[in-house]
Design a protein around this motif. Structure first.
Motif, PDB file in Angstrom:
ATOM      1  N   VAL A   1      73.019 -60.183  68.557  1.00 53.11           N
ATOM      2  CA  VAL A   1      73.377 -59.637  67.246  1.00 53.11           C
ATOM      3  C   VAL A   1      74.269 -60.612  66.477  1.00 53.11           C
ATOM      4  O   VAL A   1      74.051 -60.924  65.305  1.00 53.11           O
ATOM      5  CB  VAL A   1      74.100 -58.277  67.410  1.00 53.11           C
ATOM      6  N   THR A   2      75.282 -61.139  67.177  1.00 54.12           N
ATOM      7  CA  THR A   2      76.284 -61.982  66.527  1.00 54.12           C
ATOM      8  C   THR A   2      75.697 -63.279  65.989  1.00 54.12           C
ATOM      9  O   THR A   2      76.084 -63.741  64.918  1.00 54.12           O
ATOM     10  CB  THR A   2      77.415 -62.322  67.527  1.00 54.12           C
ATOM     11  N   SER A   3      74.750 -63.882  66.717  1.00 50.23           N
ATOM     12  CA  SER A   3      74.200 -65.175  66.298  1.00 50.23           C
ATOM     13  C   SER A   3      73.542 -65.080  64.925  1.00 50.23           C
ATOM     14  O   SER A   3      73.700 -65.968  64.079  1.00 50.23           O
ATOM     15  CB  SER A   3      73.204 -65.689  67.338  1.00 50.23           C
ATOM     16  N   GLU A   4      72.819 -63.981  64.683  1.00 49.03           N
ATOM     17  CA  GLU A   4      72.205 -63.808  63.358  1.00 49.03           C
ATOM     18  C   GLU A   4      73.271 -63.596  62.292  1.00 49.03           C
ATOM     19  O   GLU A   4      73.228 -64.188  61.217  1.00 49.03           O
ATOM     20  CB  GLU A   4      71.223 -62.636  63.361  1.00 49.03           C
ATOM     21  N   LEU A   5      74.241 -62.744  62.602  1.00 48.12           N
ATOM     22  CA  LEU A   5      75.319 -62.479  61.641  1.00 48.12           C
ATOM     23  C   LEU A   5      76.102 -63.744  61.316  1.00 48.12           C
ATOM     24  O   LEU A   5      76.462 -63.997  60.161  1.00 48.12           O
ATOM     25  CB  LEU A   5      76.275 -61.408  62.204  1.00 48.12           C
ATOM     26  N   LEU A   6      76.372 -64.548  62.343  1.00 46.59           N
ATOM     27  CA  LEU A   6      77.147 -65.773  62.147  1.00 46.59           C
ATOM     28  C   LEU A   6      76.383 -66.769  61.284  1.00 46.59           C
ATOM     29  O   LEU A   6      76.944 -67.368  60.354  1.00 46.59           O
ATOM     30  CB  LEU A   6      77.485 -66.392  63.500  1.00 46.59           C
ATOM     31  N   ALA A   7      75.089 -66.966  61.578  1.00 49.24           N
ATOM     32  CA  ALA A   7      74.276 -67.887  60.781  1.00 49.24           C
ATOM     33  C   ALA A   7      74.190 -67.416  59.331  1.00 49.24           C
ATOM     34  O   ALA A   7      74.268 -68.217  58.396  1.00 49.24           O
ATOM     35  CB  ALA A   7      72.877 -68.001  61.385  1.00 49.24           C
ATOM     36  N   MET A   8      74.055 -66.115  59.143  1.00 49.95           N
ATOM     37  CA  MET A   8      74.008 -65.564  57.793  1.00 49.95           C
ATOM     38  C   MET A   8      75.342 -65.788  57.084  1.00 49.95           C
ATOM     39  O   MET A   8      75.394 -66.220  55.928  1.00 49.95           O
ATOM     40  CB  MET A   8      73.689 -64.070  57.849  1.00 49.95           C
ATOM     41  N   THR A   9      76.426 -65.529  57.804  1.00 52.74           N
ATOM     42  CA  THR A   9      77.761 -65.690  57.240  1.00 52.74           C
ATOM     43  C   THR A   9      78.015 -67.126  56.800  1.00 52.74           C
ATOM     44  O   THR A   9      78.501 -67.390  55.693  1.00 52.74           O
ATOM     45  CB  THR A   9      78.826 -65.295  58.287  1.00 52.74           C
ATOM     46  N   ALA A  10      77.675 -68.073  57.669  1.00 58.69           N
ATOM     47  CA  ALA A  10      77.968 -69.479  57.403  1.00 58.69           C
ATOM     48  C   ALA A  10      77.167 -70.028  56.234  1.00 58.69           C
ATOM     49  O   ALA A  10      77.629 -70.918  55.521  1.00 58.69           O
ATOM     50  CB  ALA A  10      77.703 -70.311  58.662  1.00 58.69           C
ATOM     51  N   THR A  11      75.947 -69.491  56.027  1.00 64.75           N
ATOM     52  CA  THR A  11      75.073 -70.078  55.009  1.00 64.75           C
ATOM     53  C   THR A  11      75.107 -69.363  53.669  1.00 64.75           C
ATOM     54  O   THR A  11      74.641 -69.922  52.670  1.00 64.75           O
ATOM     55  CB  THR A  11      73.615 -70.116  55.521  1.00 64.75           C
ATOM     56  N   VAL A  12      75.650 -68.153  53.612  1.00 65.54           N
ATOM     57  CA  VAL A  12      75.687 -67.413  52.335  1.00 65.54           C
ATOM     58  C   VAL A  12      76.348 -68.221  51.209  1.00 65.54           C
ATOM     59  O   VAL A  12      75.789 -68.343  50.113  1.00 65.54           O
ATOM     60  CB  VAL A  12      76.376 -66.039  52.517  1.00 65.54           C
ATOM     61  N   PRO A  13      77.545 -68.818  51.435  1.00 64.87           N
ATOM     62  CA  PRO A  13      78.149 -69.592  50.338  1.00 64.87           C
ATOM     63  C   PRO A  13      77.293 -70.798  49.919  1.00 64.87           C
ATOM     64  O   PRO A  13      77.248 -71.141  48.739  1.00 64.87           O
ATOM     65  CB  PRO A  13      79.492 -70.057  50.930  1.00 64.87           C
ATOM     66  N   LEU A  14      76.634 -71.443  50.898  1.00 67.99           N
ATOM     67  CA  LEU A  14      75.793 -72.596  50.560  1.00 67.99           C
ATOM     68  C   LEU A  14      74.583 -72.181  49.731  1.00 67.99           C
ATOM     69  O   LEU A  14      74.212 -72.853  48.768  1.00 67.99           O
ATOM     70  CB  LEU A  14      75.331 -73.296  51.844  1.00 67.99           C
TER      71      LEU A  14
ATOM     72  N   ALA B   1      82.544 -76.248  53.906  1.00 67.43           N
ATOM     73  CA  ALA B   1      81.576 -75.376  54.583  1.00 67.43           C
ATOM     74  C   ALA B   1      81.601 -75.612  56.091  1.00 67.43           C
ATOM     75  O   ALA B   1      81.578 -74.667  56.887  1.00 67.43           O
ATOM     76  CB  ALA B   1      80.171 -75.629  54.032  1.00 67.43           C
ATOM     77  N   PHE B   2      81.683 -76.911  56.483  1.00 67.93           N
ATOM     78  CA  PHE B   2      81.715 -77.251  57.907  1.00 67.93           C
ATOM     79  C   PHE B   2      82.973 -76.690  58.580  1.00 67.93           C
ATOM     80  O   PHE B   2      82.908 -76.102  59.665  1.00 67.93           O
ATOM     81  CB  PHE B   2      81.658 -78.767  58.074  1.00 67.93           C
ATOM     82  N   LEU B   3      84.134 -76.864  57.937  1.00 69.74           N
ATOM     83  CA  LEU B   3      85.387 -76.392  58.529  1.00 69.74           C
ATOM     84  C   LEU B   3      85.434 -74.868  58.638  1.00 69.74           C
ATOM     85  O   LEU B   3      85.903 -74.317  59.639  1.00 69.74           O
ATOM     86  CB  LEU B   3      86.574 -76.894  57.700  1.00 69.74           C
ATOM     87  N   ILE B   4      84.930 -74.181  57.598  1.00 72.39           N
ATOM     88  CA  ILE B   4      84.902 -72.714  57.641  1.00 72.39           C
ATOM     89  C   ILE B   4      84.012 -72.248  58.790  1.00 72.39           C
ATOM     90  O   ILE B   4      84.390 -71.372  59.584  1.00 72.39           O
ATOM     91  CB  ILE B   4      84.404 -72.141  56.296  1.00 72.39           C
ATOM     92  N   THR B   5      82.826 -72.834  58.882  1.00 75.45           N
ATOM     93  CA  THR B   5      81.892 -72.462  59.947  1.00 75.45           C
ATOM     94  C   THR B   5      82.474 -72.763  61.325  1.00 75.45           C
ATOM     95  O   THR B   5      82.401 -71.931  62.240  1.00 75.45           O
ATOM     96  CB  THR B   5      80.558 -73.218  59.777  1.00 75.45           C
ATOM     97  N   LEU B   6      83.067 -73.951  61.493  1.00 76.29           N
ATOM     98  CA  LEU B   6      83.650 -74.340  62.776  1.00 76.29           C
ATOM     99  C   LEU B   6      84.792 -73.401  63.167  1.00 76.29           C
ATOM    100  O   LEU B   6      84.883 -72.966  64.328  1.00 76.29           O
ATOM    101  CB  LEU B   6      84.165 -75.788  62.697  1.00 76.29           C
ATOM    102  N   GLY B   7      85.648 -73.074  62.208  1.00 79.31           N
ATOM    103  CA  GLY B   7      86.774 -72.186  62.493  1.00 79.31           C
ATOM    104  C   GLY B   7      86.320 -70.805  62.918  1.00 79.31           C
ATOM    105  O   GLY B   7      86.804 -70.249  63.920  1.00 79.31           O
TER     106      GLY B   7
END
Length: 525
Positions: free
Chosen positions: A66-79, A218-224
């Motif tokens: 579940v989390t992997s999809e949510l995380l990928a969605m979260t990280a890419t929404v701003p981009l 974007a990279f730092l937000i995703t990494l954090g």
């Protein structure tokens, strides 16, 4: 890229039936795309216990699917939101749906849980595009004063997708000649239909402007965020909550996020403009969205496991048991949208949604292995009604209170924080659930039943176990699930407090495109 005519894309306030029909035609592909996104997440919910059993996964893996999809969605929404300023919004939505098809095919053919998690990441990237761009497109076409009506229609699409998903998923899992793999494959034809519909019905002018994508931010937000998610997922199983590993991962995540804030404050075109948080409505809506995401995703994603393990229901029956929450959400979001358009007032619905959602969380924290289906239905309907009034209208309130040139970034930012709250909620509360189950199993069945902790507590297949052991396992899962909703209660209460401090402002009667044109004209003068 430009279009020859901007008329179909930027209708004036849709007052008459003809203009409303044009708007609905333009949104038809978007609605099918949203339906696909919703179906992809809900259709798999009731299949997860079976998938984990068949692929020999652990409770931690259950969480990460579940989390992997949510995380990928979260990280890419701003981009995705930033790219909408550079490229065709229609093309980007079609691209996101294409990624969804690829992810679905990989998931449907996966040989193990590792590849399944990778496929969910691909699906999440596609879902990030739909999440960011669908609301951007709606805001560009429709004035906030009229948005409630169409948001209500999208609420109905959400409800149908959510109703159909668990039922279809349960039937597919229980049908021997199909199985759980079709839970992923069934979305492919719908996605292809959405891509074709978007090509034929959606026409938006592409206003190209010089935009610098802040890749470092974007990279730092995703990494954090990823670092904190890894810590919350592994703590308690791979290492102790209070340990040097915890200090390193949690501390490292916080430091990286602090660095991301500094980078964003210096960037010419930040992924998340910090200046937006000076707007009181945006700041409070963001706080409420994060908390609702944590409580909602973190609590409800494990309900299907509760139905199938704690109550011993089949995947099909588990799908049917989720209907009260779905119907509550469908009715409240549709009715609230219509009334907001009619009356032009929205804060009352936000406050009522917060109160009702808090009540739903509180009621669900009292469930156990003997809770009747009727009581469960009432509790879930209450939670659904609260969520239906709250989630979509937080976006409406923020969109109504920012300049037109900030509509895209504001919408994607709210989606980002809500998704981040959901990802953190699923990961953290999933870790709490796994630890609680391990502790209770050790107490009741001995150290061997609790697991060594290396791979996390294995999700049991209760159909293969003797009746006395099954009763103990059902009680353990019921107790652990109720504890998750208890944790969600104070989080939902904080969301209600944030909503109470949002100041109501009259809804704008101009579409995003019309507001943007006026702002540019004023700037030229």
């Amino acid at each position: 890229m430009t279009t020859t005519s901007a008329q179909p894309e930027s209708p004036a306030a849709p007052a008459g039936p003809t203009s409303r029909r044009k708007v609905l035609q333009a949104l038809s592909g978007l609605m099918v795309g949203m339906f696909v996104s919703i179906l992809a997440s809900t259709v798999v919910a009731n299949a997860l216990p079976r998938i984990i059993t068949d692929l020999q996964g652990s409770q931690t893996v259950y969480t990460w699917i579940v989390t992997s999809e949510l995380l990928a969605m979260t990280a890419t929404v701003p981009l995705w939101g930033k790219m909408a300023d550079l490229y065709s919004k229609k093309l980007l939505i079609q691209l996101s749906l294409g990624l969804f098809v690829v992810g679905s095919l990989i998931a449907g053919l996966t040989p193990n849980v590792e590849i399944l998690i990778v496929s969910r990441v691909v699906q999440g990237i596609g879902a990030g595009g739909m999440t960011a761009l669908s609301m951007v497109v709606m805001a560009a076409m429709i004035p906030p004063r009229e948005l409630g009506r169409y948001a209500g229609i999208f609420g109905a699409v959400f409800g149908v997708g959510t109703v159909a998903g668990p039922l279809i998923g349960g039937l597919l899992v229980d049908t021997s000649w199909l199985g759980w793999r079709w839970c992923f494959l069934i979305g492919v034809p719908f996605t292809l239909v959405a891509i074709v519909l978007l090509q034929r019905t959606l026409h938006l002018p592409v206003v190209r402007k010089q935009v610098k994508v802040d890749y470092l931010g974007a990279f730092l937000i995703t990494l954090g965020v990823c670092t904190l998610l890894v810590w919350s997922s592994l703590a308690g199983s791979q290492f102790e909550w209070v340990s040097w590993w915890s200090v390193g991962l949690a501390g490292g995540g916080v430091v990286v996020l602090a660095l991301a804030v500094w980078v964003e404050s210096k960037a010419a075109e930040p992924i998340i403009p910090l200046t937006l948080f000076r707007n009181r409505t945006v700041a409070l809506a963001t706080i409420a969205s994060v908390l609702v995401g944590v409580a909602m995703f973190g609590g409800t994603v494990f309900l299907s496991q509760y139905f199938q393990i704690a109550l011993g229901k089949s995947p099909t029956v588990a799908g049917l048991m989720s209907l009260p929450m779905v119907f509550g959400l469908l009715v409240s979001s549709t009715v609230a949208g219509q009334l907001i358009t009619k009356w032009g007032r929205w804060k009352g619905f936000l406050v009522a949604g917060g109160v009702v959602m808090l009540a739903g969380m509180g009621l669900l924290s009292t469930i156990d292995g003997q809770t009747s289906t009727l009581l469960l239905s009432v509790y879930m309907a209450v939670l659904g009604i609260g969520v239906g009034m709250l989630m979509q209208n937080l976006v409406l309130a923020a969109q109504n209170d920012v300049p037109a040139h900030d509509l895209g970034v504001t919408t994607s930012m709210l989606s980002f924080f809500r998704s981040m709250g959901g990802a953190v909620g699923v990961s953290a509360l999933g870790a709490v659930l796994a630890n609680k189950i391990t502790t209770l199993m050790t107490e009741k069945l001995g150290p061997m039943a609790g697991g060594s902790g290396g791979e996390g507590q294995t999700v049991p297949d209760i159909s293969t176990l003797p009746a006395p052991v099954v009763r103990i396992i059902q009680d353990v899962y019921a107790t652990a699930t109720a504890d998750l909703f208890l944790i969600g209660v104070p989080l939902t209460a904080l969301a209600l407090v944030a909503v109470l401090f949002i100041k109501e402002k009259p809804l704008n009667t101009l579409s995003g495109e019309e507001r943007l044109a006026r702002e540019r004209a004023a700037a030229d003068h």
